[in-house]
Write an enzyme that holds these catalytic residues in place. Structure first.
Site, PDB file in Angstrom:
ATOM      1  N   GLY A  56       0.731  -1.049   0.272  1.00  0.00           N
ATOM      2  CA  GLY A  56      -0.014  -0.500   0.439  1.00  0.00           C
ATOM      3  C   GLY A  56       0.451   1.475  -0.381  1.00  0.00           C
ATOM      4  O   GLY A  56       0.557   2.185  -0.100  1.00  0.00           O
ATOM      5  N   HIS A  57       1.939   1.294  -0.080  1.00  0.00           N
ATOM      6  CA  HIS A  57       2.996   2.549   0.063  1.00  0.00           C
ATOM      7  C   HIS A  57       3.831   2.231  -0.924  1.00  0.00           C
ATOM      8  O   HIS A  57       4.673   1.922  -1.156  1.00  0.00           O
ATOM      9  CB  HIS A  57       3.870   2.269   2.024  1.00  0.00           C
ATOM     10  CG  HIS A  57       4.401   3.867   2.001  1.00  0.00           C
ATOM     11  ND1 HIS A  57       5.430   4.214   1.732  1.00  0.00           N
ATOM     12  CD2 HIS A  57       3.454   4.721   2.282  1.00  0.00           C
ATOM     13  CE1 HIS A  57       5.918   5.471   2.202  1.00  0.00           C
ATOM     14  NE2 HIS A  57       4.582   5.823   2.857  1.00  0.00           N
ATOM     15  N   PHE A  58       4.243   2.132  -2.034  1.00  0.00           N
ATOM     16  CA  PHE A  58       2.648   2.866  -2.643  1.00  0.00           C
ATOM     17  C   PHE A  58       2.418   1.422  -3.724  1.00  0.00           C
ATOM     18  O   PHE A  58       3.075   1.465  -4.405  1.00  0.00           O
ATOM     19  CB  PHE A  58       2.670   4.101  -3.518  1.00  0.00           C
ATOM     20  CG  PHE A  58       2.245   5.340  -2.277  1.00  0.00           C
ATOM     21  CD1 PHE A  58       2.256   5.774  -1.262  1.00  0.00           C
ATOM     22  CD2 PHE A  58       4.104   5.729  -2.110  1.00  0.00           C
ATOM     23  CE1 PHE A  58       2.126   6.213  -0.572  1.00  0.00           C
ATOM     24  CE2 PHE A  58       4.415   6.792  -0.805  1.00  0.00           C
ATOM     25  CZ  PHE A  58       3.439   7.028  -0.164  1.00  0.00           C
TER      26      PHE A  58
END
Length: 155
Positions: A56-58
């Protein structure tokens, strides 16, 4: 022990896990080298695409989170305290208390080897203060001052 001999102390992943309680996915230091008890140490984190935070990052642009660089510095400091006070297997905890002046200077991405140099500004009792600098290939990635509290169980 002479100062030159002290500078050669290190902690592999087995010793790190005997000193600090962190485990996957939050164990953020692979090795600690150049340990000079009560003074300084250098933590090593090999950043790979397999890090769970990259989901999720990123998505499509994996960047190691700055707060986790700071946490990796804190874990390096905890290992330094543990080696300095011979705390392996004693159930001691070094709790992160505060942070000042955190600055992020460059992205850290998969394939980077993050080196966290921590220096004791004040220590020896329950509260320790550190200065930390994280770099990749000699280029400063992050820096901060932080404090931690030592908790050694009785018994």
């Amino acid at each position: 022990m002479t100062e030159a001999a002290e500078a050669t102390l290190s902690a592999d992943i087995q010793l790190i896990q005997r000193i600090i309680p962190h485990r996957y996915p939050f164990l953020l230091v692979d090795r600690v080298r150049d340990i000079v008890p009560n003074q300084s140490a250098v933590g090593i984190k090999c950043v790979t695409m397999n890090e769970p935070q990259f989901t999720g990052h990123f998505p499509g642009l994996p960047i190691f989170p700055g707060v986790q660089i700071i946490e990796a510095m804190a874990q390096t400091a905890a290992v330094l305290v543990g080696v300095s006070l011979d705390l392996a297997d004693k159930g001691a905890k070094v709790y992160f208390m505060g942070i000042d002046g955190a600055k992020f200077r460059r992205k850290v991405v998969p394939g980077d080897v993050l080196e966290m140099t921590v220096t004791v500004k004040r220590g020896g009792g329950k509260v320790w203060k550190f200065e930390g600098r994280a770099s990749v290939d000699g280029e400063l990635a992050a820096e901060a001052e932080f404090a931690a509290m030592l908790d050694i169980p009785k018994g």
